[in-house]
Scaffold this motif. Structure first.
Motif, PDB file in Angstrom:
ATOM      1  N   THR A  66       0.859  -1.189   0.000  1.00 46.69           N
ATOM      2  CA  THR A  66       0.000   0.000   0.000  1.00 46.69           C
ATOM      3  C   THR A  66       0.892   1.234   0.000  1.00 46.69           C
ATOM      4  N   ALA A  67       0.343   2.344  -0.421  1.00 47.32           N
ATOM      5  CA  ALA A  67       1.113   3.580  -0.541  1.00 47.32           C
ATOM      6  C   ALA A  67       1.610   4.068   0.815  1.00 47.32           C
ATOM      7  N   SER A  85       1.315   6.807   2.126  1.00 53.48           N
ATOM      8  CA  SER A  85       0.318   7.630   2.824  1.00 53.48           C
ATOM      9  C   SER A  85      -0.450   6.841   3.870  1.00 53.48           C
ATOM     10  N   GLN A 142       6.884  11.226  -0.742  1.00 55.86           N
ATOM     11  CA  GLN A 142       6.651  10.068  -1.608  1.00 55.86           C
ATOM     12  C   GLN A 142       5.389   9.324  -1.186  1.00 55.86           C
ATOM     13  N   LYS A 143       4.413  10.053  -0.689  1.00 54.13           N
ATOM     14  CA  LYS A 143       3.255   9.431  -0.064  1.00 54.13           C
ATOM     15  C   LYS A 143       2.410   8.590  -1.013  1.00 54.13           C
ATOM     16  N   SER A 144       2.506   8.828  -2.295  1.00 53.30           N
ATOM     17  CA  SER A 144       1.720   8.041  -3.253  1.00 53.30           C
ATOM     18  C   SER A 144       2.466   6.817  -3.766  1.00 53.30           C
ATOM     19  N   GLU A 145       3.695   6.619  -3.301  1.00 52.42           N
ATOM     20  CA  GLU A 145       4.532   5.525  -3.792  1.00 52.42           C
ATOM     21  C   GLU A 145       4.520   4.332  -2.835  1.00 52.42           C
ATOM     22  N   LEU A 146       4.885   3.163  -3.380  1.00 56.02           N
ATOM     23  CA  LEU A 146       5.055   1.956  -2.585  1.00 56.02           C
ATOM     24  C   LEU A 146       6.521   1.868  -2.190  1.00 56.02           C
ATOM     25  N   LYS A 182      -0.852  -6.519  -4.823  1.00 55.95           N
ATOM     26  CA  LYS A 182      -0.507  -5.138  -5.140  1.00 55.95           C
ATOM     27  C   LYS A 182       1.012  -5.021  -5.255  1.00 55.95           C
ATOM     28  N   GLY A 183       1.469  -3.885  -5.738  1.00 54.80           N
ATOM     29  CA  GLY A 183       2.895  -3.592  -5.770  1.00 54.80           C
ATOM     30  C   GLY A 183       3.703  -4.585  -6.573  1.00 54.80           C
TER      31      GLY A 183
END
Length: 443
Positions: free
Chosen positions: A64-65, A67, A97-101, A302-303
């Motif tokens: 998950t991101a 964030s 970098q809150k939107s990144e994995l 995910k990811g």
């Protein structure tokens, strides 16, 4: 050491990972932590760290991101409880970098720092006490409805505290497949293997030491084969790590890694349209989250795990993966008996089948063991997180949270209706579940 005058508490929390600290973190970011700590909380954690649990040990990217992991620090009220964390470079990096994995060890640094802030906050509340380096040997229900909790530290010292309510947040242990492990050895011996394969859990493999052990073992074989049992996120994360070993002689090709699973692989997508455009069709209306419209919102890969599946399944035509093969059968026995598995050369078997609840000894007022429903069904709690006895009745004042409890998300109405697994993400611990526990403890 325990303050003798503080041996009586309102609440004892056993376990200082994300689940155990969830109600405290919620109290911190909502500005209500004093309401809980003023009542008297004893938090018992056998390690020296709070909030992080085992996350920082796993050498993979979060699913998950960023964030989701820093959301609890965003409200202004959080500054009073987590000042060092909010002012750290680690927080700023994750915020940018809150939107990144991001890699879990990086996430772990932030949560460890938050745990240090939380520990300092405890010192300001004389009614509450933090016991780092202590474990719990048993919990006994008393005739007056309270609980007596026996503590033990590494030096062999014992202490006893009492509370009106207890939260078991002891974490999960990888599900053990004893019969399957025996079958693995039988298949290897029948195939004429010179040695039995090394068997590990995905939790072990995902750590730095576990990955090193696996790599060294693989190097003893001329043509090492790997079998991963399970179709979960951890199964694909294990395959992802093994497929990208650095400075290793193991460079899998031609299906040297086999992932054996019993059901179609679940993959997360933002929408059904996006899934179909990507060539993924193994889902139905029941697999679409009513609120987010995501496909497999809770259960999906995910990811890095999702990307690896796309490469294996041929959905990513630019990056095809020939080193990993998927074997889907109705049962694990059928999958392990697939003639595409070269048992003579199988060097490593990884079990990625979820977690069992790490419950502790619980006694009634007479000293007899209290049997729990989860011992027979795997479901330890109801929707209010109250522990259930063997007849399914909630035990007053006894709660459980975290991996392996069998907790259902139906109370919150989130996720796809087909979801039957367990969801205890860090965000969930800090928000929905943390809020529920907080209100139970203060109301």
């Amino acid at each position: 050491m325990i303050k003798a005058e503080q041996a009586q508490f309102q609440t004892v929390i056993i376990g200082g990972g994300p689940a155990g600290t969830g109600p405290l973190v919620y109290g911190g970011w909502s500005g209500r932590l004093a309401e809980l700590l003023d009542r008297g909380v004893a938090l018992v954690e056998q390690s020296s760290e709070l909030c992080v649990g085992k996350l920082s040990k796993y050498q993979v990217t979060a699913n998950t991101a960023a964030s989701d992991f820093i959301d609890f620090l965003m409200p202004e009220a959080a500054a009073a409880v987590f000042p060092k964390t909010r002012g750290s470079d680690v927080y700023q990096t994750l915020l940018n970098q809150k939107s990144e994995l991001l890699p879990l060890p990086e996430i772990g640094k932030l949560l460890k720092m938050a745990g240090e802030d939380l520990a300092e906050t405890f010192s300001a509340y004389p009614q509450s006490e933090l016991f780092l380096g202590w474990s719990v040997s048993k919990v006994q229900q008393l005739a007056n409805g309270q609980y007596q909790v026996q503590l033990l530290n590494a030096q062999g010292e014992n202490q006893t505290i009492q509370a009106k309510q207890v939260l078991l947040a002891t974490g999960g242990t990888p599900t053990a497949y004893k019969q399957t492990g025996k079958r693995v050895h039988e298949l290897a011996q029948q195939a004429g293997a010179e040695a039995n394969p090394l068997i590990m859990s995905s939790e072990e493999l995902l750590t730095e030491s576990g990955l090193q052990t696996a790599d060294m073992w693989l190097n003893h074989y001329d043509d090492p084969q790997v079998v991963i049992v399970g179709g979960s996120h951890s199964a694909f994360s294990s395959a992802w790590l093994l497929n990208r070993l650095e400075d290793s002689d193991f460079e899998p090709d031609d299906g040297q890694i086999k992932i054996v699973h019993r059901a179609p692989i679940k993959v997360w997508y933002e929408s059904a349209e996006q899934a179909r455009q990507d060539g993924y069709h193994d889902f139905s209306e029941q697999d679409i989250c009513a609120s987010t419209k995501n496909v497999f919102y809770l259960a999906g890969l995910k990811g890095d795990a999702k990307q690896l599946y796309r490469e294996i399944a041929g959905l990513d035509e630019q990056n095809k993966c020939d080193g990993i093969e998927l074997l889907c059968h109705a049962s694990t026995e059928q999958a392990l008996s697939d003639n595409r598995i070269d048992w003579e050369n199988v060097a490593l078997v990884i079990f990625a089948g979820g977690y069992d609840f790490s419950d502790i000894k619980i006694e009634n007022p007479l000293g007899g063991d209290i049997s729990l429903q989860g011992h027979f069904t795997g479901r330890y709690v109801n929707e209010q997180l109250m522990v259930l006895d063997s007849l399914g009745n909630p035990i007053d004042g006894l709660f459980a949270a975290g991996l392996g409890t069998g907790f259902s998300l139906t109370k919150y109405g989130s996720g796809e209706s087909s979801f039957k697994g367990q969801e205890h993400s860090v965000w969930f611990c800090h928000h929905d579940m943390g809020e529920s526990l907080f209100k139970l403890f203060v109301d």
